[in-house]
Design an enzyme around this catalytic site. Structure first.
Site, PDB file in Angstrom:
ATOM      1  N   ASP A  50       8.314   1.864  -7.850  1.00 52.31           N
ATOM      2  CA  ASP A  50       8.681   0.780  -7.178  1.00 52.31           C
ATOM      3  C   ASP A  50      10.042   0.252  -7.868  1.00 52.31           C
ATOM      4  O   ASP A  50      10.175   0.753  -8.999  1.00 52.31           O
ATOM      5  CB  ASP A  50       7.712  -0.347  -7.393  1.00 52.31           C
ATOM      6  N   ASP A  76      14.204   3.951  -7.283  1.00 51.61           N
ATOM      7  CA  ASP A  76      15.106   3.326  -6.135  1.00 51.61           C
ATOM      8  C   ASP A  76      15.014   4.327  -5.328  1.00 51.61           C
ATOM      9  O   ASP A  76      15.855   5.354  -5.385  1.00 51.61           O
ATOM     10  CB  ASP A  76      16.463   2.744  -6.578  1.00 51.61           C
ATOM     11  N   VAL A  77      14.193   4.512  -4.223  1.00 51.44           N
ATOM     12  CA  VAL A  77      14.230   5.657  -3.230  1.00 51.44           C
ATOM     13  C   VAL A  77      15.438   5.795  -2.438  1.00 51.44           C
ATOM     14  O   VAL A  77      15.442   6.855  -1.846  1.00 51.44           O
ATOM     15  CB  VAL A  77      12.864   5.446  -2.180  1.00 51.44           C
ATOM     16  N   ASN A 103       5.945   4.482   1.533  1.00 50.18           N
ATOM     17  CA  ASN A 103       5.624   3.241   2.000  1.00 50.18           C
ATOM     18  C   ASN A 103       6.885   2.222   1.857  1.00 50.18           C
ATOM     19  O   ASN A 103       7.219   1.061   2.361  1.00 50.18           O
ATOM     20  CB  ASN A 103       4.483   2.770   1.029  1.00 50.18           C
ATOM     21  N   TYR A 171      15.174  -2.521  11.435  1.00 50.79           N
ATOM     22  CA  TYR A 171      13.894  -2.120  10.792  1.00 50.79           C
ATOM     23  C   TYR A 171      13.272  -0.972  11.740  1.00 50.79           C
ATOM     24  O   TYR A 171      13.041   0.038  11.448  1.00 50.79           O
ATOM     25  CB  TYR A 171      13.054  -3.209  10.650  1.00 50.79           C
ATOM     26  N   LYS A 175      12.806   2.932  11.335  1.00 52.10           N
ATOM     27  CA  LYS A 175      11.135   3.650  11.513  1.00 52.10           C
ATOM     28  C   LYS A 175      11.172   4.517  12.534  1.00 52.10           C
ATOM     29  O   LYS A 175      10.174   5.636  12.491  1.00 52.10           O
ATOM     30  CB  LYS A 175      10.150   2.339  11.709  1.00 52.10           C
ATOM     31  N   THR A 206       0.021 -10.197   4.839  1.00 48.94           N
ATOM     32  CA  THR A 206       0.681 -10.036   3.616  1.00 48.94           C
ATOM     33  C   THR A 206       1.532 -11.178   3.218  1.00 48.94           C
ATOM     34  O   THR A 206       1.818 -12.315   4.238  1.00 48.94           O
ATOM     35  CB  THR A 206       1.459  -8.748   3.567  1.00 48.94           C
TER      36      THR A 206
END
Length: 268
Positions: A50, A76-77, A103, A171, A175, A206
């Site tokens: 993360d 940092d992906v 994720n 977004y 995806k 969430t």
């Protein structure tokens, strides 16, 4: 005769992750945290990757308190060097990767006409590029081990059908790219016994989702009356259970699939 003991053993063999190394990105909070804790409960060595290292360490400590195995790693992906360092550290610590859950995503919202190019690019970089970079490093190691593996990409039902208007264009587009990546990698690496699938959540209960509802004029099919046949949004554990299924031996003959976990929204 099926005794409780034999049934428990069969379930442990089917869903258990004992001795597996699982990388969960964006695992410091929300669905990622829930998934990481579930994996650890079932025996996996879990890597909490993360941007927020402090929160990732809290998750790792929570797993350790329950006698699970986890390490927290800053990652940092969207950055190639950071992803490479992440997987090099994993290889040193655990000597391989068996499971990857992509994720991590940029979950920011923006109205279409207010959305900047920088916001659009950030979404694609974290959500789509990040899934590509992490998958590439994981697959290299899965192929090298000869043991195969499982990649689960966390997508959204919005990649297939519009859920919210206005605020999700970047977004949902990212995806959709993740789902395309899922199908491509599943076909290309099936011969290596590497399975790649997507989980497509609908709404989830969430903290992040609640903050978004307070900050934007949320509208669209997802919030329409009776559009979710089960009558509620998901608890994160319900989505994590689906991720577990696709990560575990229970889904050993499943690859290239998009599994909606949406309370029936897609068929309403």
């Amino acid at each position: 005769m099926n005794t409780l003991e034999t049934i428990a053993t069969r379930l442990a063999n089917t869903f258990g992750l004992e001795g597996k190394t699982a990388v969960v990105t964006g695992a410091a909070s929300g669905l990622g945290r829930t998934t990481a804790m579930l994996f650890a409960e079932l025996g996996a060595n879990v890597v909490i990757a993360d941007l927020n290292l402090e929160a990732a360490e809290i998750t790792a400590q929570a797993i350790a308190a329950q006698c699970g195995s986890a390490i927290a790693v800053h990652a940092d992906v969207s950055d190639e060097a950071s992803v490479t360092q992440l997987f090099e550290r994993i290889s040193t610590r655990f000597n391989g990767v068996d499971i990857l859950v992509n994720n991590a995503a940029d979950r920011s919202k923006a109205e279409f006409f207010d959305m900047s190019v920088a916001q659009w690019d950030r979404m694609q970089n974290v959500t789509l590029r990040g899934s590509f970079l992490c998958s590439r490093e994981a697959i290299r190691r899965m192929r090298s081990s000869g043991n195969g593996g499982s990649i689960v990409n966390v997508s959204t039902v919005g990649s297939v059908r519009t859920t919210l208007w206005g605020v999700n264009a970047h977004y949902d587009a990212a995806k959709s790219g993740v789902d395309s990546l899922t199908r491509t990698l599943a076909g290309e690496f099936a011969a290596d016994n590497i399975r790649v699938n997507s989980v497509l959540p609908g709404g989830m209960c969430t903290e992040g989702g609640q903050n978004i509802s307070h900050s934007f004029n949320i509208r669209g099919p997802m919030i329409g009356q009776h559009r979710i046949p089960l009558g509620r949004i998901a608890d994160p554990l319900e989505v994590a259970n689906a991720i577990l299924f696709l990560a575990s031996p229970a889904s050993s003959y499943v690859t290239g699939q998009l599994l909606a976990v949406d309370g029936g929204f897609m068929v309403s």
